[in-house]
Design a protein around this motif. Structure first.
Motif, mmCIF file in Angstrom:
data_model
loop_
_atom_site.group_PDB
_atom_site.id
_atom_site.type_symbol
_atom_site.label_atom_id
_atom_site.label_comp_id
_atom_site.label_asym_id
_atom_site.label_seq_id
_atom_site.Cartn_x
_atom_site.Cartn_y
_atom_site.Cartn_z
ATOM 1 N N ILE A 31 0.858 -1.183 0.000
ATOM 2 C CA ILE A 31 0.000 0.000 0.000
ATOM 3 C C ILE A 31 0.893 1.231 0.000
ATOM 4 C CG2 ILE A 31 -1.759 1.246 1.282
ATOM 5 C CD1 ILE A 31 -2.632 -1.473 2.432
ATOM 6 N N ARG A 32 0.714 2.088 -0.998
ATOM 7 C CA ARG A 32 1.568 3.261 -1.139
ATOM 8 C C ARG A 32 0.894 4.541 -0.651
ATOM 9 N NH1 ARG A 32 3.884 0.132 -5.179
ATOM 10 N NH2 ARG A 32 6.116 0.131 -5.067
ATOM 11 N N SER A 33 -0.391 4.535 -0.542
ATOM 12 C CA SER A 33 -1.112 5.738 -0.119
ATOM 13 C C SER A 33 -0.815 6.040 1.352
ATOM 14 C CB SER A 33 -2.620 5.540 -0.315
ATOM 15 O OG SER A 33 -3.333 6.586 0.293
ATOM 16 N N ARG A 34 -0.331 7.260 1.620
ATOM 17 C CA ARG A 34 -0.026 7.634 3.006
ATOM 18 C C ARG A 34 -1.290 7.665 3.849
ATOM 19 N NH1 ARG A 34 3.374 12.926 3.262
ATOM 20 N NH2 ARG A 34 2.785 12.639 5.441
ATOM 21 N N PHE A 35 -2.395 8.108 3.254
ATOM 22 C CA PHE A 35 -3.653 8.192 3.987
ATOM 23 C C PHE A 35 -4.122 6.804 4.421
ATOM 24 C CE2 PHE A 35 -8.298 7.970 3.993
ATOM 25 C CZ PHE A 35 -8.564 8.864 5.020
ATOM 26 N N VAL A 36 -4.121 5.850 3.500
ATOM 27 C CA VAL A 36 -4.584 4.496 3.816
ATOM 28 C C VAL A 36 -3.648 3.837 4.817
ATOM 29 C CG1 VAL A 36 -5.030 2.202 2.851
ATOM 30 C CG2 VAL A 36 -5.775 4.230 1.619
ATOM 31 N N ARG A 37 -2.335 4.027 4.662
ATOM 32 C CA ARG A 37 -1.386 3.440 5.603
ATOM 33 C C ARG A 37 -1.566 4.010 7.001
ATOM 34 N NH1 ARG A 37 4.354 2.436 2.969
ATOM 35 N NH2 ARG A 37 4.793 2.539 5.185
ATOM 36 N N SER A 38 -1.747 5.333 7.110
ATOM 37 C CA SER A 38 -1.942 5.915 8.440
ATOM 38 C C SER A 38 -3.280 5.494 9.018
ATOM 39 C CB SER A 38 -1.828 7.437 8.388
ATOM 40 O OG SER A 38 -2.865 7.992 7.617
ATOM 41 N N PHE A 39 -4.302 5.366 8.175
ATOM 42 C CA PHE A 39 -5.609 4.898 8.640
ATOM 43 C C PHE A 39 -5.493 3.493 9.215
ATOM 44 C CE2 PHE A 39 -9.470 2.463 7.748
ATOM 45 C CZ PHE A 39 -10.393 3.202 8.466
ATOM 46 N N LEU A 40 -4.820 2.607 8.497
ATOM 47 C CA LEU A 40 -4.658 1.230 8.962
ATOM 48 C C LEU A 40 -3.769 1.153 10.203
ATOM 49 C CD1 LEU A 40 -4.294 -0.620 5.545
ATOM 50 C CD2 LEU A 40 -6.275 -0.593 7.071
ATOM 51 N N PHE A 41 -2.846 2.081 10.348
ATOM 52 C CA PHE A 41 -1.977 2.085 11.518
ATOM 53 C C PHE A 41 -2.761 2.408 12.788
ATOM 54 C CE2 PHE A 41 0.775 4.369 14.486
ATOM 55 C CZ PHE A 41 1.766 3.435 14.686
ATOM 56 N N TYR A 42 -3.720 3.336 12.690
ATOM 57 C CA TYR A 42 -4.446 3.781 13.880
ATOM 58 C C TYR A 42 -5.707 2.976 14.184
ATOM 59 C CZ TYR A 42 -1.352 7.747 14.214
ATOM 60 O OH TYR A 42 -0.251 8.528 14.357
ATOM 61 N N VAL A 43 -6.122 2.085 13.325
ATOM 62 C CA VAL A 43 -7.345 1.303 13.553
ATOM 63 C C VAL A 43 -7.298 0.507 14.865
ATOM 64 C CG1 VAL A 43 -8.669 -0.676 12.686
ATOM 65 C CG2 VAL A 43 -8.152 1.228 11.182
ATOM 66 N N PRO A 44 -6.234 -0.205 15.212
ATOM 67 C CA PRO A 44 -6.242 -0.943 16.486
ATOM 68 C C PRO A 44 -6.378 -0.027 17.700
ATOM 69 C CG PRO A 44 -4.449 -1.699 15.099
ATOM 70 C CD PRO A 44 -5.026 -0.507 14.435
ATOM 71 N N TYR A 45 -5.725 1.133 17.664
ATOM 72 C CA TYR A 45 -5.793 2.058 18.796
ATOM 73 C C TYR A 45 -7.194 2.631 18.961
ATOM 74 C CZ TYR A 45 -0.755 1.732 18.390
ATOM 75 O OH TYR A 45 0.519 1.255 18.314
ATOM 76 N N VAL A 46 -7.809 2.980 17.862
ATOM 77 C CA VAL A 46 -9.166 3.534 17.921
ATOM 78 C C VAL A 46 -10.147 2.469 18.394
ATOM 79 C CG1 VAL A 46 -11.036 4.464 16.510
ATOM 80 C CG2 VAL A 46 -8.719 5.288 16.185
#
Length: 102
Positions: A31-46
């Motif tokens: 995944i190259r999109s910064r938005f999608v990568r950051s979204f997926l990074f924060y999903v467990p925390y949220v």
């Protein structure tokens, strides 16, 4: 077991498996999109926060005690308290508040 119970279990398992299996089978490139990568990074925390914060307030006899302990725990963690110190502070605070409120 009733027929409707089996249908509910089948639907729930299909939804759960599709959410876990489809991304693995459909997304094969990085995944190259910064938005999608950051979204997926924060999903467990949220997800953890959404499950935890209401339980903190509702687990006490007085919701005000839980809310005050939540704020105190956030402040203690902000100033570098360990997890044990935060938990002990929050538990003691709830105990004292409920001792006087209830």
């Amino acid at each position: 077991m009733q027929h409707s119970t089996l249908v509910y279990i089948a639907v729930m398992s299909a939804v759960t498996l599709s959410v876990k299996i489809l991304p693995l089978t459909l997304i094969r490139k990085p995944i190259r999109s910064r938005f999608v990568r950051s979204f997926l990074f924060y999903v467990p925390y949220v997800t953890l926060a959404v499950m935890t914060f209401p339980a903190i307030v509702q687990a006490t006899d007085a919701p005000l005690a839980g809310a005050i302990a939540l704020v105190a725990g956030i402040v203690a963690a902000w100033f570098g308290a360990s997890l044990f110190q935060v938990a002990a502070t929050c538990c003691a605070l709830v105990f004292v508040i409920e001792l006087f409120l209830v």
